[in-house]
Motif scaffolding. Structure first.
Motif, PDB file in Angstrom:
ATOM      1  N   VAL A  68      47.257  20.592  45.393  1.00 31.78           N
ATOM      2  CA  VAL A  68      47.025  20.313  43.867  1.00 31.78           C
ATOM      3  C   VAL A  68      45.620  20.053  43.781  1.00 31.78           C
ATOM      4  CG1 VAL A  68      47.319  18.848  41.937  1.00 31.78           C
ATOM      5  CG2 VAL A  68      49.343  19.476  43.625  1.00 31.78           C
ATOM      6  N   VAL A  69      45.103  19.265  44.576  1.00 33.85           N
ATOM      7  CA  VAL A  69      43.607  18.737  44.369  1.00 33.85           C
ATOM      8  C   VAL A  69      42.682  19.921  44.741  1.00 33.85           C
ATOM      9  CG1 VAL A  69      41.875  17.117  45.057  1.00 33.85           C
ATOM     10  CG2 VAL A  69      44.138  16.269  44.659  1.00 33.85           C
ATOM     11  N   PRO A  70      42.619  20.602  45.524  1.00 29.33           N
ATOM     12  CA  PRO A  70      41.783  21.727  45.784  1.00 29.33           C
ATOM     13  C   PRO A  70      41.873  22.736  44.799  1.00 29.33           C
ATOM     14  CG  PRO A  70      42.857  21.050  47.853  1.00 29.33           C
ATOM     15  CD  PRO A  70      43.420  20.413  47.009  1.00 29.33           C
ATOM     16  N   ALA A  71      43.060  23.084  44.145  1.00 33.38           N
ATOM     17  CA  ALA A  71      43.443  23.773  43.192  1.00 33.38           C
ATOM     18  C   ALA A  71      42.621  23.465  42.037  1.00 33.38           C
ATOM     19  CB  ALA A  71      44.741  24.253  43.022  1.00 33.38           C
ATOM     20  N   ILE A  72      42.758  22.198  41.612  1.00 38.44           N
ATOM     21  CA  ILE A  72      41.931  21.583  40.286  1.00 38.44           C
ATOM     22  C   ILE A  72      40.611  21.897  40.706  1.00 38.44           C
ATOM     23  CG2 ILE A  72      41.519  19.467  39.284  1.00 38.44           C
ATOM     24  CD1 ILE A  72      44.175  18.548  39.789  1.00 38.44           C
ATOM     25  N   LEU A  73      40.035  21.502  41.767  1.00 38.34           N
ATOM     26  CA  LEU A  73      38.542  21.552  41.882  1.00 38.34           C
ATOM     27  C   LEU A  73      38.178  23.156  41.969  1.00 38.34           C
ATOM     28  CD1 LEU A  73      38.189  19.260  44.745  1.00 38.34           C
ATOM     29  CD2 LEU A  73      37.421  18.926  42.458  1.00 38.34           C
ATOM     30  N   ILE A  74      39.007  24.195  42.571  1.00 43.50           N
ATOM     31  CA  ILE A  74      38.822  25.543  42.651  1.00 43.50           C
ATOM     32  C   ILE A  74      38.775  25.983  41.013  1.00 43.50           C
ATOM     33  CG2 ILE A  74      39.170  27.508  43.132  1.00 43.50           C
ATOM     34  CD1 ILE A  74      40.009  26.755  45.763  1.00 43.50           C
ATOM     35  N   TYR A  75      39.598  25.459  40.285  1.00 47.37           N
ATOM     36  CA  TYR A  75      39.760  26.181  38.850  1.00 47.37           C
ATOM     37  C   TYR A  75      38.741  25.474  38.030  1.00 47.37           C
ATOM     38  CZ  TYR A  75      41.632  26.506  34.351  1.00 47.37           C
ATOM     39  OH  TYR A  75      41.973  26.810  32.933  1.00 47.37           O
ATOM     40  N   ALA A  76      38.020  24.298  38.457  1.00 49.70           N
ATOM     41  CA  ALA A  76      36.818  23.794  37.619  1.00 49.70           C
ATOM     42  C   ALA A  76      35.617  24.501  37.756  1.00 49.70           C
ATOM     43  CB  ALA A  76      37.061  22.284  37.864  1.00 49.70           C
ATOM     44  N   THR A  77      35.508  25.286  38.894  1.00 46.57           N
ATOM     45  CA  THR A  77      34.309  26.069  39.254  1.00 46.57           C
ATOM     46  C   THR A  77      34.295  27.366  38.528  1.00 46.57           C
ATOM     47  OG1 THR A  77      35.463  27.152  41.130  1.00 46.57           O
ATOM     48  CG2 THR A  77      33.975  25.202  41.680  1.00 46.57           C
ATOM     49  N   LYS A  78      35.527  27.660  37.766  1.00 45.87           N
ATOM     50  CA  LYS A  78      35.874  29.326  37.055  1.00 45.87           C
ATOM     51  C   LYS A  78      34.820  29.041  35.824  1.00 45.87           C
ATOM     52  CE  LYS A  78      39.945  30.745  38.955  1.00 45.87           C
ATOM     53  NZ  LYS A  78      41.375  31.107  38.634  1.00 45.87           N
ATOM     54  N   LYS A  79      34.582  28.029  35.197  1.00 44.02           N
ATOM     55  CA  LYS A  79      34.012  27.663  34.035  1.00 44.02           C
ATOM     56  C   LYS A  79      32.539  26.951  34.087  1.00 44.02           C
ATOM     57  CE  LYS A  79      38.385  27.325  31.274  1.00 44.02           C
ATOM     58  NZ  LYS A  79      38.961  26.732  30.300  1.00 44.02           N
ATOM     59  N   ILE A  80      32.296  27.027  35.436  1.00 45.60           N
ATOM     60  CA  ILE A  80      30.818  26.319  35.634  1.00 45.60           C
ATOM     61  C   ILE A  80      29.872  27.208  36.798  1.00 45.60           C
ATOM     62  CG2 ILE A  80      29.952  24.232  36.871  1.00 45.60           C
ATOM     63  CD1 ILE A  80      32.071  22.497  35.961  1.00 45.60           C
ATOM     64  N   ASP A  81      28.607  27.229  36.143  1.00 41.57           N
ATOM     65  CA  ASP A  81      27.863  28.065  36.993  1.00 41.57           C
ATOM     66  C   ASP A  81      26.804  26.815  37.817  1.00 41.57           C
ATOM     67  OD1 ASP A  81      25.978  29.734  38.102  1.00 41.57           O
ATOM     68  OD2 ASP A  81      24.684  29.838  36.209  1.00 41.57           O
ATOM     69  N   GLU A  82      27.278  26.769  38.924  1.00 37.84           N
ATOM     70  CA  GLU A  82      26.530  25.921  39.933  1.00 37.84           C
ATOM     71  C   GLU A  82      25.347  26.531  40.880  1.00 37.84           C
ATOM     72  OE1 GLU A  82      28.869  24.680  43.344  1.00 37.84           O
ATOM     73  OE2 GLU A  82      30.331  26.063  42.959  1.00 37.84           O
ATOM     74  N   SER A  83      25.293  27.713  40.304  1.00 39.37           N
ATOM     75  CA  SER A  83      24.088  28.627  41.266  1.00 39.37           C
ATOM     76  C   SER A  83      22.872  27.821  41.106  1.00 39.37           C
ATOM     77  CB  SER A  83      24.114  29.831  40.930  1.00 39.37           C
ATOM     78  OG  SER A  83      23.865  30.254  39.593  1.00 39.37           O
ATOM     79  N   GLY A  84      22.561  27.196  40.035  1.00 38.71           N
ATOM     80  CA  GLY A  84      20.899  26.578  40.028  1.00 38.71           C
ATOM     81  C   GLY A  84      20.861  25.242  40.160  1.00 38.71           C
TER      82      GLY A  84
END
Length: 212
Positions: A68-84
């Motif tokens: 559950v927790v990894p799935a939540i964190l991975i899902y959160a990255t779909k709407k976030i650009d962390e490349s910068g």
């Protein structure tokens, strides 16, 4: 006994990999791997300590920490650009710092007078090290979503400490701990998304509007 110490060593290695991971998605996947190691450790401890409640702990830990927790964190990255977002501390420093933490915690655990078999004290030192490694992740990373993973590492460490020192605690205690951690991660991820939508950044050093 040997397998327990091997699994404890793998916890330290996976913590280091989580901290050093370049993206949150990779870090979350490595956290899931670490949690699977923790679940295996619970199973071996259940047999070693004749604590059948740890079998239930392993089931709840698998559901919450591996899935559950990894799935939540991975899902959160779909709407976030962390490349910068900069990586923070140079990863070359993590190895000597981790080694120092492990040595200090091992020396501290060896001096503790606790109702615990001597051969399980290395696992106790790992659980203490885990808490400090989670703190290291929080203070060394500029990506605030990676800092959430630092909290998860700290929680894994406290979870293992509880399993070693209070293995006969009722399953309800374990469920309560797992539930608290689960909702804490959800709240932190929601806050991270709110910060990103408002300021368009995950860089902790750029969050000047949060300063008083």
């Amino acid at each position: 006994m040997l397998m327990i110490n091997i699994l404890a060593g793998l916890l330290i290695l996976t913590s280091l990999l989580v901290i050093a991971a370049k993206t949150v998605k990779n870090a979350a996947a490595l956290y899931a791997l670490q949690s699977l190691v923790l679940v295996s450790l619970f199973v071996y401890l259940a047999g070693e300590m004749n604590a059948h409640s740890l079998y239930m702990w392993s089931v709840s830990a698998f559901i919450t920490k591996v899935v559950v927790v990894p799935a939540i964190l991975i899902y959160a990255t779909k709407k976030i650009d962390e490349s910068g977002v900069p990586q923070g501390m140079n990863t070359a420093w993590f190895i000597p710092i981790t080694a120092l933490i492990v040595v200090i915690c091992y020396m501290a655990a060896a001096q503790l007078e606790v109702p615990l078999a001597e051969h399980l004290k290395p696992a106790l030192s790992v659980s203490l090290s885990h808490f400090l490694l989670g703190l290291l992740c929080i203070v060394s990373q500029r990506n605030i979503l990676k800092q959430v993973l630092g909290y998860c590492l700290m929680e894994n460490g406290s979870h293992l400490t509880l399993a070693l020192l209070a293995s006969d605690a009722p399953e309800l205690v374990e469920i309560g701990i797992a539930t608290d951690a689960f909702f804490a991660v959800i709240i932190m991820v929601v806050l991270v998304n709110k910060i990103y939508r408002t300021l368009n950044t995950l860089d902790a050093k750029q969050l000047t509007e949060l300063k008083g």
